[in-house]
Scaffold this motif. Structure first.
Motif, PDB file in Angstrom:
ATOM      1  N   ALA A   1      37.364  46.813  71.167  1.00  0.00           N
ATOM      2  CA  ALA A   1      38.450  45.840  71.357  1.00  0.00           C
ATOM      3  C   ALA A   1      38.137  44.536  70.632  1.00  0.00           C
ATOM      4  CB  ALA A   1      38.671  45.583  72.840  1.00  0.00           C
ATOM      5  N   ALA A   2      36.882  44.110  70.674  1.00  0.00           N
ATOM      6  CA  ALA A   2      36.495  42.904  69.943  1.00  0.00           C
ATOM      7  C   ALA A   2      36.650  43.102  68.440  1.00  0.00           C
ATOM      8  CB  ALA A   2      35.056  42.522  70.280  1.00  0.00           C
ATOM      9  N   GLY A   3      36.339  44.294  67.948  1.00  0.00           N
ATOM     10  CA  GLY A   3      36.525  44.595  66.529  1.00  0.00           C
ATOM     11  C   GLY A   3      37.981  44.556  66.123  1.00  0.00           C
ATOM     12  N   VAL A   4      38.860  45.108  66.959  1.00  0.00           N
ATOM     13  CA  VAL A   4      40.302  45.077  66.664  1.00  0.00           C
ATOM     14  C   VAL A   4      40.801  43.635  66.617  1.00  0.00           C
ATOM     15  CG1 VAL A   4      42.584  45.685  67.564  1.00  0.00           C
ATOM     16  CG2 VAL A   4      40.763  47.380  67.569  1.00  0.00           C
ATOM     17  N   VAL A   5      40.407  42.842  67.599  1.00  0.00           N
ATOM     18  CA  VAL A   5      40.823  41.432  67.622  1.00  0.00           C
ATOM     19  C   VAL A   5      40.277  40.696  66.403  1.00  0.00           C
ATOM     20  CG1 VAL A   5      40.573  39.259  68.888  1.00  0.00           C
ATOM     21  CG2 VAL A   5      41.116  41.361  70.115  1.00  0.00           C
TER      22      VAL A   5
ATOM     23  N   VAL B   1      44.016  60.340  63.027  1.00  0.00           N
ATOM     24  CA  VAL B   1      44.766  60.794  61.844  1.00  0.00           C
ATOM     25  C   VAL B   1      45.740  59.716  61.379  1.00  0.00           C
ATOM     26  CG1 VAL B   1      46.496  62.462  61.065  1.00  0.00           C
ATOM     27  CG2 VAL B   1      44.487  63.247  62.299  1.00  0.00           C
ATOM     28  N   ILE B   2      46.417  59.070  62.319  1.00  0.00           N
ATOM     29  CA  ILE B   2      47.343  57.994  61.939  1.00  0.00           C
ATOM     30  C   ILE B   2      46.584  56.840  61.304  1.00  0.00           C
ATOM     31  CG2 ILE B   2      48.957  56.277  62.833  1.00  0.00           C
ATOM     32  CD1 ILE B   2      49.811  58.379  64.915  1.00  0.00           C
ATOM     33  N   GLY B   3      45.443  56.474  61.875  1.00  0.00           N
ATOM     34  CA  GLY B   3      44.626  55.404  61.297  1.00  0.00           C
ATOM     35  C   GLY B   3      44.114  55.762  59.915  1.00  0.00           C
ATOM     36  N   ALA B   4      43.710  57.021  59.744  1.00  0.00           N
ATOM     37  CA  ALA B   4      43.246  57.457  58.434  1.00  0.00           C
ATOM     38  C   ALA B   4      44.384  57.458  57.412  1.00  0.00           C
ATOM     39  CB  ALA B   4      42.633  58.853  58.535  1.00  0.00           C
ATOM     40  N   LEU B   5      45.588  57.807  57.841  1.00  0.00           N
ATOM     41  CA  LEU B   5      46.738  57.776  56.924  1.00  0.00           C
ATOM     42  C   LEU B   5      47.055  56.341  56.491  1.00  0.00           C
ATOM     43  CD1 LEU B   5      49.115  60.468  58.463  1.00  0.00           C
ATOM     44  CD2 LEU B   5      47.834  60.600  56.324  1.00  0.00           C
ATOM     45  N   PHE B   6      46.992  55.400  57.423  1.00  0.00           N
ATOM     46  CA  PHE B   6      47.216  54.008  57.046  1.00  0.00           C
ATOM     47  C   PHE B   6      46.131  53.513  56.090  1.00  0.00           C
ATOM     48  CE2 PHE B   6      50.253  53.621  60.548  1.00  0.00           C
ATOM     49  CZ  PHE B   6      51.218  52.840  59.952  1.00  0.00           C
TER      50      PHE B   6
ATOM     51  N   LYS C   1      50.902  46.456  41.270  1.00  0.00           N
ATOM     52  CA  LYS C   1      50.855  45.823  39.957  1.00  0.00           C
ATOM     53  C   LYS C   1      50.000  44.566  39.856  1.00  0.00           C
ATOM     54  CE  LYS C   1      55.264  47.640  38.566  1.00  0.00           C
ATOM     55  NZ  LYS C   1      56.586  47.373  38.076  1.00  0.00           N
ATOM     56  N   ASP C   2      50.021  43.708  40.849  1.00  0.00           N
ATOM     57  CA  ASP C   2      49.264  42.468  40.707  1.00  0.00           C
ATOM     58  C   ASP C   2      48.386  42.229  41.930  1.00  0.00           C
ATOM     59  OD1 ASP C   2      51.115  41.677  42.569  1.00  0.00           O
ATOM     60  OD2 ASP C   2      51.840  39.935  41.480  1.00  0.00           O
ATOM     61  N   VAL C   3      47.604  41.180  41.838  1.00  0.00           N
ATOM     62  CA  VAL C   3      46.606  40.897  42.864  1.00  0.00           C
ATOM     63  C   VAL C   3      47.258  40.604  44.216  1.00  0.00           C
ATOM     64  CG1 VAL C   3      46.424  38.433  42.331  1.00  0.00           C
ATOM     65  CG2 VAL C   3      44.492  39.608  43.324  1.00  0.00           C
ATOM     66  N   TYR C   4      48.432  40.031  44.218  1.00  0.00           N
ATOM     67  CA  TYR C   4      49.096  39.673  45.463  1.00  0.00           C
ATOM     68  C   TYR C   4      49.613  40.914  46.195  1.00  0.00           C
ATOM     69  CZ  TYR C   4      48.801  35.372  42.920  1.00  0.00           C
ATOM     70  OH  TYR C   4      48.325  34.315  42.197  1.00  0.00           O
ATOM     71  N   MET C   5      50.193  41.831  45.469  1.00  0.00           N
ATOM     72  CA  MET C   5      50.650  43.074  46.079  1.00  0.00           C
ATOM     73  C   MET C   5      49.470  43.898  46.587  1.00  0.00           C
ATOM     74  SD  MET C   5      53.588  44.393  43.520  1.00  0.00           S
ATOM     75  CE  MET C   5      54.987  43.422  43.059  1.00  0.00           C
ATOM     76  N   ARG C   6      48.396  43.934  45.824  1.00  0.00           N
ATOM     77  CA  ARG C   6      47.205  44.680  46.237  1.00  0.00           C
ATOM     78  C   ARG C   6      46.599  44.073  47.495  1.00  0.00           C
ATOM     79  NH1 ARG C   6      44.893  44.989  40.171  1.00  0.00           N
ATOM     80  NH2 ARG C   6      46.305  46.627  39.457  1.00  0.00           N
ATOM     81  N   MET C   7      46.545  42.746  47.546  1.00  0.00           N
ATOM     82  CA  MET C   7      46.004  42.088  48.727  1.00  0.00           C
ATOM     83  C   MET C   7      46.869  42.353  49.955  1.00  0.00           C
ATOM     84  SD  MET C   7      44.442  38.318  48.488  1.00  0.00           S
ATOM     85  CE  MET C   7      44.970  38.135  46.831  1.00  0.00           C
ATOM     86  N   HIS C   8      48.160  42.403  49.760  1.00  0.00           N
ATOM     87  CA  HIS C   8      49.070  42.690  50.864  1.00  0.00           C
ATOM     88  C   HIS C   8      48.811  44.086  51.421  1.00  0.00           C
ATOM     89  CE1 HIS C   8      52.722  42.209  53.223  1.00  0.00           C
ATOM     90  NE2 HIS C   8      53.049  43.427  52.864  1.00  0.00           N
ATOM     91  N   ALA C   9      48.664  45.058  50.535  1.00  0.00           N
ATOM     92  CA  ALA C   9      48.389  46.433  50.978  1.00  0.00           C
ATOM     93  C   ALA C   9      47.064  46.513  51.709  1.00  0.00           C
ATOM     94  CB  ALA C   9      48.389  47.375  49.781  1.00  0.00           C
ATOM     95  N   ALA C  10      46.059  45.857  51.177  1.00  0.00           N
ATOM     96  CA  ALA C  10      44.735  45.923  51.795  1.00  0.00           C
ATOM     97  C   ALA C  10      44.713  45.219  53.147  1.00  0.00           C
ATOM     98  CB  ALA C  10      43.697  45.313  50.868  1.00  0.00           C
ATOM     99  N   SER C  11      45.372  44.076  53.241  1.00  0.00           N
ATOM    100  CA  SER C  11      45.284  43.322  54.488  1.00  0.00           C
ATOM    101  C   SER C  11      46.161  43.912  55.588  1.00  0.00           C
ATOM    102  CB  SER C  11      45.644  41.859  54.252  1.00  0.00           C
ATOM    103  OG  SER C  11      46.999  41.726  53.905  1.00  0.00           O
TER     104      SER C  11
ATOM    105  N   GLY D   1      44.975  50.500  59.877  1.00  0.00           N
ATOM    106  CA  GLY D   1      44.200  51.738  59.883  1.00  0.00           C
ATOM    107  C   GLY D   1      42.850  51.576  60.557  1.00  0.00           C
ATOM    108  N   SER D   2      42.149  50.514  60.242  1.00  0.00           N
ATOM    109  CA  SER D   2      40.845  50.261  60.860  1.00  0.00           C
ATOM    110  C   SER D   2      40.992  50.005  62.357  1.00  0.00           C
ATOM    111  CB  SER D   2      40.179  49.051  60.206  1.00  0.00           C
ATOM    112  OG  SER D   2      39.993  49.274  58.840  1.00  0.00           O
ATOM    113  N   GLY D   3      42.014  49.265  62.724  1.00  0.00           N
ATOM    114  CA  GLY D   3      42.249  48.986  64.138  1.00  0.00           C
ATOM    115  C   GLY D   3      42.560  50.244  64.928  1.00  0.00           C
TER     116      GLY D   3
END
Length: 115
Positions: free
Chosen positions: A69-73, A14-19, A31-41, A47-49
């Motif tokens: 563990a390899a996927g998280v790393v 649930v915590i991972g899904a919320l992230f 608003k811009d590509v840099y902020m969006r990239m920050h949120a995604a990265s 969340g994926s980890g």
């Protein structure tokens, strides 16, 4: 003890899904590509980890735990580097930060002799 692991897996999922939800909302709303990239990265990687960690806890098999563990790393090593390179390429192509960005560290310094 098995119930403890089931509850732990549920909480971590649930915590991972919320992230991941926060990351997707950030991609849509910021608003811009840099902020969006920050949120995604950042939020997307966390969340994926966390969801991969929940998989490792649930599996109880060493091969699945090792792959998770390899996927998280892999996520932790590649997402920040990819976001940095994409942001640098976007800036060099000409995408300027939005007005909410107070300091543009990559901007050319203003020549003070022209004053």
């Amino acid at each position: 003890m098995n119930d403890f692991f089931e509850v732990l897996v549920g909480i971590v999922l649930v915590i991972g899904a919320l992230f991941s939800l926060v990351a997707s909302i950030g991609i849509i709303r910021l608003k811009d590509v840099y902020m969006r990239m920050h949120a995604a990265s950042k939020a997307g990687t966390l969340g994926s980890g966390l969801m991969l960690i929940a998989l490792a806890i649930h599996a109880h098999q060493i091969d699945v735990i090792t792959r998770a563990a390899a996927g998280v790393v892999f996520f932790l090593l590649t997402a920040p580097v990819a976001a940095h390179l994409l942001a640098k390429a976007a800036y060099e192509v000409g995408y300027k930060p939005c007005a909410d960005t107070r300091i543009d560290a990559l901007a050319e310094p203003e020549d003070e002799t022209k004053v």
